[in-house]
Write a protein that holds these residues in place. Structure first.
Motif, mmCIF file in Angstrom:
data_model
loop_
_atom_site.group_PDB
_atom_site.id
_atom_site.type_symbol
_atom_site.label_atom_id
_atom_site.label_comp_id
_atom_site.label_asym_id
_atom_site.label_seq_id
_atom_site.Cartn_x
_atom_site.Cartn_y
_atom_site.Cartn_z
ATOM 1 N N GLU A 15 37.824 37.701 45.512
ATOM 2 C CA GLU A 15 38.299 37.538 44.140
ATOM 3 C C GLU A 15 37.400 36.527 43.433
ATOM 4 O O GLU A 15 37.168 35.440 43.940
ATOM 5 C CB GLU A 15 39.740 37.040 44.127
ATOM 6 C CG GLU A 15 40.723 38.048 44.651
ATOM 7 C CD GLU A 15 42.168 37.545 44.604
ATOM 8 O OE1 GLU A 15 42.393 36.376 44.207
ATOM 9 O OE2 GLU A 15 43.052 38.322 44.960
ATOM 10 N N VAL A 16 36.908 36.903 42.259
ATOM 11 C CA VAL A 16 36.023 36.026 41.494
ATOM 12 C C VAL A 16 36.724 35.509 40.241
ATOM 13 O O VAL A 16 36.679 34.320 39.950
ATOM 14 C CB VAL A 16 34.711 36.764 41.131
ATOM 15 C CG1 VAL A 16 33.802 35.884 40.291
ATOM 16 C CG2 VAL A 16 34.009 37.237 42.400
ATOM 17 N N ASN A 23 40.429 41.342 36.074
ATOM 18 C CA ASN A 23 40.259 40.882 37.444
ATOM 19 C C ASN A 23 38.875 41.349 37.879
ATOM 20 O O ASN A 23 38.545 42.529 37.741
ATOM 21 C CB ASN A 23 41.311 41.475 38.374
ATOM 22 C CG ASN A 23 42.697 40.949 38.075
ATOM 23 O OD1 ASN A 23 42.860 39.874 37.535
ATOM 24 N ND2 ASN A 23 43.702 41.722 38.414
ATOM 25 N N LEU A 24 38.067 40.421 38.372
ATOM 26 C CA LEU A 24 36.714 40.736 38.826
ATOM 27 C C LEU A 24 36.622 40.415 40.308
ATOM 28 O O LEU A 24 36.933 39.304 40.734
ATOM 29 C CB LEU A 24 35.681 39.918 38.042
ATOM 30 C CG LEU A 24 34.225 40.063 38.471
ATOM 31 C CD1 LEU A 24 33.731 41.490 38.254
ATOM 32 C CD2 LEU A 24 33.350 39.071 37.714
ATOM 33 N N ASP A 25 36.214 41.412 41.084
ATOM 34 C CA ASP A 25 36.051 41.252 42.524
ATOM 35 C C ASP A 25 34.621 41.555 42.916
ATOM 36 O O ASP A 25 33.976 42.439 42.331
ATOM 37 C CB ASP A 25 36.971 42.210 43.296
ATOM 38 C CG ASP A 25 38.436 41.903 43.093
ATOM 39 O OD1 ASP A 25 38.780 40.714 42.976
ATOM 40 O OD2 ASP A 25 39.244 42.850 43.063
ATOM 41 N N ALA A 26 34.139 40.832 43.912
ATOM 42 C CA ALA A 26 32.843 41.117 44.534
ATOM 43 C C ALA A 26 33.161 41.777 45.871
ATOM 44 O O ALA A 26 33.749 41.150 46.752
ATOM 45 C CB ALA A 26 32.044 39.838 44.734
ATOM 46 N N GLU A 27 32.816 43.032 45.998
ATOM 47 C CA GLU A 27 33.070 43.752 47.238
ATOM 48 C C GLU A 27 31.772 43.909 48.024
ATOM 49 O O GLU A 27 30.689 43.976 47.435
ATOM 50 C CB GLU A 27 33.644 45.147 46.961
ATOM 51 C CG GLU A 27 35.023 45.134 46.374
ATOM 52 C CD GLU A 27 35.616 46.519 46.217
ATOM 53 O OE1 GLU A 27 36.824 46.592 45.993
ATOM 54 O OE2 GLU A 27 34.886 47.531 46.309
ATOM 55 N N ALA A 28 31.913 43.971 49.325
ATOM 56 C CA ALA A 28 30.826 44.422 50.188
ATOM 57 C C ALA A 28 31.212 45.843 50.575
ATOM 58 O O ALA A 28 32.312 46.076 51.090
ATOM 59 C CB ALA A 28 30.697 43.541 51.422
ATOM 60 N N VAL A 36 24.462 48.915 52.973
ATOM 61 C CA VAL A 36 25.465 47.917 52.608
ATOM 62 C C VAL A 36 25.054 47.283 51.282
ATOM 63 O O VAL A 36 23.920 46.811 51.137
ATOM 64 C CB VAL A 36 25.618 46.840 53.703
ATOM 65 C CG1 VAL A 36 26.563 45.732 53.235
ATOM 66 C CG2 VAL A 36 26.133 47.474 54.991
ATOM 67 N N LEU A 37 25.977 47.309 50.321
ATOM 68 C CA LEU A 37 25.752 46.714 49.000
ATOM 69 C C LEU A 37 26.704 45.530 48.861
ATOM 70 O O LEU A 37 27.924 45.691 48.944
ATOM 71 C CB LEU A 37 26.017 47.734 47.895
ATOM 72 C CG LEU A 37 25.270 49.063 48.010
ATOM 73 C CD1 LEU A 37 25.730 50.024 46.925
ATOM 74 C CD2 LEU A 37 23.780 48.846 47.962
ATOM 75 N N ASP A 38 26.136 44.337 48.679
ATOM 76 C CA ASP A 38 26.948 43.127 48.588
ATOM 77 C C ASP A 38 26.223 42.101 47.725
ATOM 78 O O ASP A 38 25.127 41.676 48.092
ATOM 79 C CB ASP A 38 27.193 42.561 49.993
ATOM 80 C CG ASP A 38 28.143 41.378 50.002
ATOM 81 O OD1 ASP A 38 28.776 41.112 48.958
ATOM 82 O OD2 ASP A 38 28.248 40.731 51.059
ATOM 83 N N PRO A 39 26.739 41.776 46.529
ATOM 84 C CA PRO A 39 28.047 42.179 46.033
ATOM 85 C C PRO A 39 27.980 43.499 45.265
ATOM 86 O O PRO A 39 26.956 43.839 44.673
ATOM 87 C CB PRO A 39 28.416 41.045 45.076
ATOM 88 C CG PRO A 39 27.102 40.593 44.524
ATOM 89 C CD PRO A 39 26.117 40.753 45.653
ATOM 90 N N TYR A 40 29.074 44.214 45.295
ATOM 91 C CA TYR A 40 29.282 45.369 44.443
ATOM 92 C C TYR A 40 30.463 44.994 43.555
ATOM 93 O O TYR A 40 31.565 44.769 44.044
ATOM 94 C CB TYR A 40 29.586 46.640 45.251
ATOM 95 C CG TYR A 40 29.483 47.873 44.401
ATOM 96 C CD1 TYR A 40 28.274 48.551 44.287
ATOM 97 C CD2 TYR A 40 30.566 48.328 43.668
ATOM 98 C CE1 TYR A 40 28.159 49.670 43.479
ATOM 99 C CE2 TYR A 40 30.453 49.438 42.850
ATOM 100 C CZ TYR A 40 29.252 50.100 42.763
ATOM 101 O OH TYR A 40 29.134 51.193 41.953
#
Length: 186
Positions: A15-16, A23-28, A36-40
């Motif tokens: 959670e960012v 709501n903004l999340d950084a997902e891997a 693998v994309l991080d952050p997505y």
């Protein structure tokens, strides 16, 4: 899904930002090919409604309002955020009344579109409101600096190719609703 491909897998989520608008999340994430994309970045917003309102005189009810991202006054159909548990037509009737002072004789859901399926979780629900009549004063929220504008449908359709409507989601919803109302054909 193309044959042999699998959905992307969420490996983790951070959670960012959390507030009432976003709501903004950084997902891997792991793609179907193993990258693998991080952050997505994933943005969660409430669903929205776009109201394409037509008067008995074949006028389109629009609003011109300041859009800070574009740093410009933008002409667009009225609309707004759906409250939890609210259906699209109820939201459309409320937003049309609050933003323009108009009420419609009938409302129907034309379609629901993803606002940005790559990164956003919300959908935009396009509602056609027919028989719209000015019934009283608007009830705009703080920060809603706008004016109500009515245009003949033919003038609005002609303005599409001249850049009259600059918001891609609004333009798409407007065209879908005008087709459903029998005003244009694809």
């Amino acid at each position: 899904m193309p044959e042999g491909e699998r959905p992307w897998k969420t490996l983790s989520r951070r959670e960012v930002v959390r507030n009432r608008h976003l709501n903004l999340d950084a997902e891997a994430v792991e793609t179907s090919t193993g990258a693998v994309l991080d952050p997505y970045w994933i943005m969660s917003y409430p669903d929205w409604v776009l109201v394409v309102a037509l008067t008995p005189e074949d006028q389109l009810v629009l609003v011109r309002q300041w859009r800070q991202g574009a740093k410009a006054w933008v002409l667009e159909p009225p609309g707004g955020v759906m409250d939890p548990g609210e259906d699209a037509c109820t939201t459309a009737a409320r937003e049309l009344r609050e933003e323009t002072g108009y009420e419609a004789g009938s409302c129907r859901l034309i379609g629901s579109l993803w606002s940005d399926p790559a990164h956003n979780t919300n959908r935009v629900h396009v509602v056609l409101a027919e028989g719209a009549m000015a019934t009283g004063a608007h009830d705009r929220e703080a920060g809603e600096e706008m004016e109500t504008v009515t245009l003949p449908v033919a003038e609005a359709v002609a303005g599409v190719t001249r850049g009259m409507f600059v918001h891609a989601m609004h333009l798409g919803g407007l065209l879908l609703a005008l087709q459903a109302a029998g005003r244009i054909r694809f």
